[in-house]
Design an enzyme around this catalytic site. Structure first.
Site, PDB file in Angstrom:
ATOM      1  N   SER A 132      35.182  71.637  92.012  1.00 52.25           N
ATOM      2  CA  SER A 132      34.459  70.445  92.085  1.00 52.25           C
ATOM      3  C   SER A 132      35.233  68.853  92.658  1.00 52.25           C
ATOM      4  O   SER A 132      34.577  68.154  93.352  1.00 52.25           O
ATOM      5  CB  SER A 132      33.665  70.245  90.738  1.00 52.25           C
ATOM      6  OG  SER A 132      34.562  69.560  89.642  1.00 52.25           O
ATOM      7  N   LEU A 179      54.136  73.512  88.435  1.00 55.37           N
ATOM      8  CA  LEU A 179      55.138  73.614  89.716  1.00 55.37           C
ATOM      9  C   LEU A 179      56.441  73.709  89.253  1.00 55.37           C
ATOM     10  O   LEU A 179      57.051  72.911  88.394  1.00 55.37           O
ATOM     11  CB  LEU A 179      55.007  72.479  90.695  1.00 55.37           C
ATOM     12  CG  LEU A 179      53.559  72.197  90.974  1.00 55.37           C
ATOM     13  CD1 LEU A 179      53.314  70.869  91.956  1.00 55.37           C
ATOM     14  CD2 LEU A 179      53.162  73.425  92.186  1.00 55.37           C
ATOM     15  N   ASN A 194      48.068  64.680  90.730  1.00 53.54           N
ATOM     16  CA  ASN A 194      47.450  65.451  89.785  1.00 53.54           C
ATOM     17  C   ASN A 194      46.239  64.675  89.301  1.00 53.54           C
ATOM     18  O   ASN A 194      46.483  63.744  88.877  1.00 53.54           O
ATOM     19  CB  ASN A 194      48.148  66.357  88.673  1.00 53.54           C
ATOM     20  CG  ASN A 194      47.386  67.176  87.935  1.00 53.54           C
ATOM     21  OD1 ASN A 194      46.561  67.820  88.553  1.00 53.54           O
ATOM     22  ND2 ASN A 194      47.494  66.977  86.642  1.00 53.54           N
ATOM     23  N   HIS A 213      43.680  64.613  85.669  1.00 50.03           N
ATOM     24  CA  HIS A 213      43.849  65.186  84.552  1.00 50.03           C
ATOM     25  C   HIS A 213      42.622  64.478  83.673  1.00 50.03           C
ATOM     26  O   HIS A 213      42.407  63.226  83.798  1.00 50.03           O
ATOM     27  CB  HIS A 213      45.213  64.924  83.709  1.00 50.03           C
ATOM     28  CG  HIS A 213      45.154  65.640  82.196  1.00 50.03           C
ATOM     29  ND1 HIS A 213      45.397  66.841  81.993  1.00 50.03           N
ATOM     30  CD2 HIS A 213      44.930  64.943  81.231  1.00 50.03           C
ATOM     31  CE1 HIS A 213      45.481  67.389  80.942  1.00 50.03           C
ATOM     32  NE2 HIS A 213      45.091  66.369  80.432  1.00 50.03           N
ATOM     33  N   SER A 237      42.746  60.564  84.551  1.00 56.68           N
ATOM     34  CA  SER A 237      43.954  60.234  85.059  1.00 56.68           C
ATOM     35  C   SER A 237      44.626  60.826  86.104  1.00 56.68           C
ATOM     36  O   SER A 237      44.321  61.823  86.188  1.00 56.68           O
ATOM     37  CB  SER A 237      45.077  60.203  83.985  1.00 56.68           C
ATOM     38  OG  SER A 237      44.787  59.741  82.756  1.00 56.68           O
ATOM     39  N   VAL A 260      55.394  68.089  82.718  1.00 57.78           N
ATOM     40  CA  VAL A 260      53.947  68.432  82.795  1.00 57.78           C
ATOM     41  C   VAL A 260      52.832  66.930  82.230  1.00 57.78           C
ATOM     42  O   VAL A 260      53.176  66.627  81.237  1.00 57.78           O
ATOM     43  CB  VAL A 260      53.292  69.548  82.045  1.00 57.78           C
ATOM     44  CG1 VAL A 260      51.959  69.742  82.214  1.00 57.78           C
ATOM     45  CG2 VAL A 260      53.949  70.913  82.538  1.00 57.78           C
ATOM     46  N   ASP A 261      52.276  66.448  83.095  1.00 58.39           N
ATOM     47  CA  ASP A 261      51.174  65.395  82.947  1.00 58.39           C
ATOM     48  C   ASP A 261      52.006  64.178  82.117  1.00 58.39           C
ATOM     49  O   ASP A 261      51.299  63.436  81.821  1.00 58.39           O
ATOM     50  CB  ASP A 261      50.241  65.726  81.929  1.00 58.39           C
ATOM     51  CG  ASP A 261      49.284  67.127  82.376  1.00 58.39           C
ATOM     52  OD1 ASP A 261      48.850  67.875  81.595  1.00 58.39           O
ATOM     53  OD2 ASP A 261      49.048  67.185  83.390  1.00 58.39           O
ATOM     54  N   GLU A 318      36.407  61.951  87.651  1.00 54.72           N
ATOM     55  CA  GLU A 318      37.427  62.397  88.280  1.00 54.72           C
ATOM     56  C   GLU A 318      37.353  62.381  89.890  1.00 54.72           C
ATOM     57  O   GLU A 318      38.029  62.122  90.755  1.00 54.72           O
ATOM     58  CB  GLU A 318      37.613  63.739  87.971  1.00 54.72           C
ATOM     59  CG  GLU A 318      38.119  64.017  86.551  1.00 54.72           C
ATOM     60  CD  GLU A 318      38.113  65.506  86.123  1.00 54.72           C
ATOM     61  OE1 GLU A 318      38.631  66.146  87.112  1.00 54.72           O
ATOM     62  OE2 GLU A 318      38.026  65.970  84.845  1.00 54.72           O
TER      63      GLU A 318
HETATM   64  C1  GRF Z   1      38.871  69.494  85.647  1.00 48.51           C
HETATM   65  O1  GRF Z   1      38.338  69.165  84.535  1.00 48.51           O
HETATM   66  C2  GRF Z   1      39.772  68.744  86.118  1.00 48.51           C
HETATM   67  O2  GRF Z   1      40.114  67.640  85.254  1.00 48.51           O
HETATM   68  C3  GRF Z   1      40.952  69.921  85.770  1.00 48.51           C
HETATM   69  O3  GRF Z   1      40.430  71.078  86.151  1.00 48.51           O
HETATM   70  C4  GRF Z   1      38.823  70.926  85.762  1.00 48.51           C
HETATM   71  C5  GRF Z   1      38.209  71.685  86.947  1.00 48.51           C
HETATM   72  O4  GRF Z   1      38.530  71.028  88.202  1.00 48.51           O
HETATM   73  N1  GRF Z   1      42.041  69.551  85.983  1.00 48.51           N
HETATM   74  P1  GRF Z   1      37.735  71.636  89.582  1.00 48.51           P
HETATM   75  O5  GRF Z   1      35.986  71.563  89.284  1.00 48.51           O
HETATM   76  O6  GRF Z   1      38.073  72.878  89.763  1.00 48.51           O
HETATM   77  O7  GRF Z   1      38.084  70.398  90.422  1.00 48.51           O
END
Ligand code: GRF
Length: 193
Positions: free
Chosen positions: A13, A88, A102, A104, A136, A144-145, A174
């Site tokens: 998405s 990574l 990234n 998150h 974020s 990580v994060d 996001e």
């Molecule tokens: C989302 O919640 C994103 O925040 C996390 O992975 C989930 C799926 O993302 N990192 P997407 O629909 O594959 O872009």
């Protein structure tokens, strides 16, 4: 042309949001030159449907990190982790320092780190009776994060919210946030350092 590589593991998405922003000219002079998945996932179908070069590098392969690094086109301007779930390695981070971002689904540094993914994040937010949550966009570094946060988008949390409901609301944020940050970096309004 600002060339981006998108790493994926999920539904795609966020990838779709970037593609739509490019097609709607919200993101101008940006090209997704490659999509790389660490597993078979819907996001790779999104890339294929949009005629974007893609490849799958199995995260279970013992040479995963090396193969991933070798699959990144040398002329990439930015690497975007969009729902990417593999970690990574330090070699990758050192080579692509300040070129990896990234997205998150929490207000980092809260509810980040290994294991804090997808619905687990929102369940923890509800369990801890947080009054707000959000997403974020941050620089990816060796922790990580924990990289420098570039942009956050917030939503209030009520007693009636469910983890699934929060997840849905935050996913929309996001999609806005990732496009805004890519635009900002492309236009040199955001400097990654
Ligand atoms: C989302 O919640 C994103 O925040 C996390 O992975 C989930 C799926 O993302 N990192 P997407 O629909 O594959 O872009």
């Amino acid at each position: 042309m600002f060339k981006i590589v998108v790493l994926v593991s999920g539904k795609g998405s966020n990838l779709n949001a970037i593609i739509n922003a490019i097609n709607n000219r919200i993101l101008e002079h940006v090209e997704i030159i490659k999509v790389i998945g660490d597993r078979s996932c819907l996001a790779l179908e999104v890339a294929d449907k949009n005629k974007i070069d893609w490849c799958l590098i199995d995260r279970k392969n013992e040479n995963f990190s090396k193969m991933l690094l070798e699959s990144i086109p040398f002329d990439a301007d930015l690497i975007v982790l969009a729902g990417f779930l593999s970690i990574l390695d330090i070699n990758f981070i050192n080579i692509w320092t300040n070129k990896v971002i990234n997205i998150h689904p929490s207000l980092l540094p809260k509810y980040g780190g290994i294991g804090m993914i997808d619905i687990k994040v929102h369940e923890a937010v509800i369990n801890n009776k947080e009054l707000e949550s959000g997403c974020s966009v941050h620089i990816v570094d060796q922790e990580v994060d924990r990289g420098k946060v570039i942009l956050q988008k917030k939503i209030p949390i009520s007693n009636f919210d469910t983890p699934q409901g929060i997840q849905k609301k935050i996913l929309k944020l996001e999609h806005e946030a990732i496009v805004m940050v890519i635009n900002g970096i492309k236009d040199k309004e955001i400097i990654l350092c």
